[in-house]
Design a protein around this motif. Sequence first.
Motif, mmCIF file in Angstrom:
data_model
loop_
_atom_site.group_PDB
_atom_site.id
_atom_site.type_symbol
_atom_site.label_atom_id
_atom_site.label_comp_id
_atom_site.label_asym_id
_atom_site.label_seq_id
_atom_site.Cartn_x
_atom_site.Cartn_y
_atom_site.Cartn_z
ATOM 1 N N SER A 1 41.148 33.923 45.856
ATOM 2 C CA SER A 1 40.025 34.635 45.193
ATOM 3 C C SER A 1 40.804 34.398 42.994
ATOM 4 N N THR A 2 42.040 34.491 42.933
ATOM 5 C CA THR A 2 42.385 34.435 41.546
ATOM 6 C C THR A 2 42.481 33.129 41.268
ATOM 7 N N GLY A 3 42.528 31.976 41.957
ATOM 8 C CA GLY A 3 42.690 30.771 41.257
ATOM 9 C C GLY A 3 43.146 29.809 42.799
ATOM 10 N N ASP B 1 50.296 33.806 35.805
ATOM 11 C CA ASP B 1 50.571 33.281 37.106
ATOM 12 C C ASP B 1 50.877 33.593 38.236
ATOM 13 N N SER C 1 44.881 43.361 47.160
ATOM 14 C CA SER C 1 46.810 42.243 47.471
ATOM 15 C C SER C 1 47.596 43.287 47.157
ATOM 16 N N GLN D 1 51.090 36.808 38.529
ATOM 17 C CA GLN D 1 50.626 38.050 39.102
ATOM 18 C C GLN D 1 49.123 37.777 39.565
ATOM 19 N N ALA D 2 48.779 36.731 39.136
ATOM 20 C CA ALA D 2 47.369 35.977 39.227
ATOM 21 C C ALA D 2 47.596 35.737 40.981
ATOM 22 N N LYS E 1 47.652 38.929 43.383
ATOM 23 C CA LYS E 1 46.248 39.161 43.339
ATOM 24 C C LYS E 1 45.742 38.650 44.743
ATOM 25 N N GLY E 2 45.564 37.561 44.313
ATOM 26 C CA GLY E 2 44.855 37.126 45.413
ATOM 27 C C GLY E 2 44.918 36.999 46.853
ATOM 28 N N ASP F 1 42.183 34.415 52.003
ATOM 29 C CA ASP F 1 43.442 33.798 52.338
ATOM 30 C C ASP F 1 43.790 33.810 53.490
#
Length: 311
Positions: free
Chosen positions: A290-292, A96, A142, A98-99, A102-103, A109
């Motif tokens: 973008s990653t969640g 979580d 990121s 990391q994700a 990454k976003g 953002d």
Amino acid sequence: MSIRPLASASRALAVLGTAALAVAGFAGSSPASASPTHFGVKPLHGHTTAAATATSGSTLSVGSSASQGVVSPTPKVYLVFWGSQWKNDPAGVAPDMQAMFKGLYGTQDTWGTILDQYCEGVAKGTVTCGSKGTHVQHPTSSPLAGVWFDNAAAAPGSATAAQIGAEAVKAAGHFGNKTQAPNLNAQYVVLSATGTHPDGFPNSGFCAWHDKTSSSYGTLAYTNMPYVPDTGIDGCTTLTDGRALSGIESTETHEYAETVTDFWPSIGWNGGNGEIGDACVNMDSFVKLSTGSFDLQGLWSNAANNCVTKG
């Protein structure tokens, strides 16, 4: 050092119960050990310290005219999963975190764009940078620069602040950041595993804190990030969405933003209620990246004269 105290403590305890706390190892955890010199305390909701309230007195001003160590102009995050105990990650914190990082960049953002109004290299007391100084730059890729599972040995069950700082220094060496130059933007997030009690967590009244430490690699910025899901569902967040990960997402975005804008505390941006996240502890928002989708804490914006979740 800015401490991000636990939110929704009563809800967390209600969810876990005394028996569950004992199973997690909390029954024998140490009492509060956080140093009184910590900066920007974010109180435990329902704890003994009242939460900060956003007011015009929250306006941030820069504490130094220095041209380094005030902000992190091009933020780079290094996640350090400390100890062999990370073989057990019941809430899925490692993927979580990391994700989320990454976003945290680019046009999707809009939360991170709150930070780019703040700068370094301007007169002490400045509240509006305008075009002056060196501004925080919103990442175009990121900010996650490295991930390390330091699992060759177990981390201390109840690590002291000094031990956490030493792990940050060890991480800097691991990632090859062995001079001051790369460490002017690097922040080392030292994540402790479930069942551990870094600096007395959870009985020390905080969700996390950040600070700086001196080393042969220069002055390093780092965060003490406990296993926040151990506080229970909705711990360390004002949301009541039933997600085990919301609290640690809210907590880490609080600490990330405060490290970026008060890199070597407390010469950076502070106001009447502390650092950029301290006045806004009662504002959490579930934001799609973008990653969640993640629980991002609101931040103080001088430009908006308010707590906001987007720039």
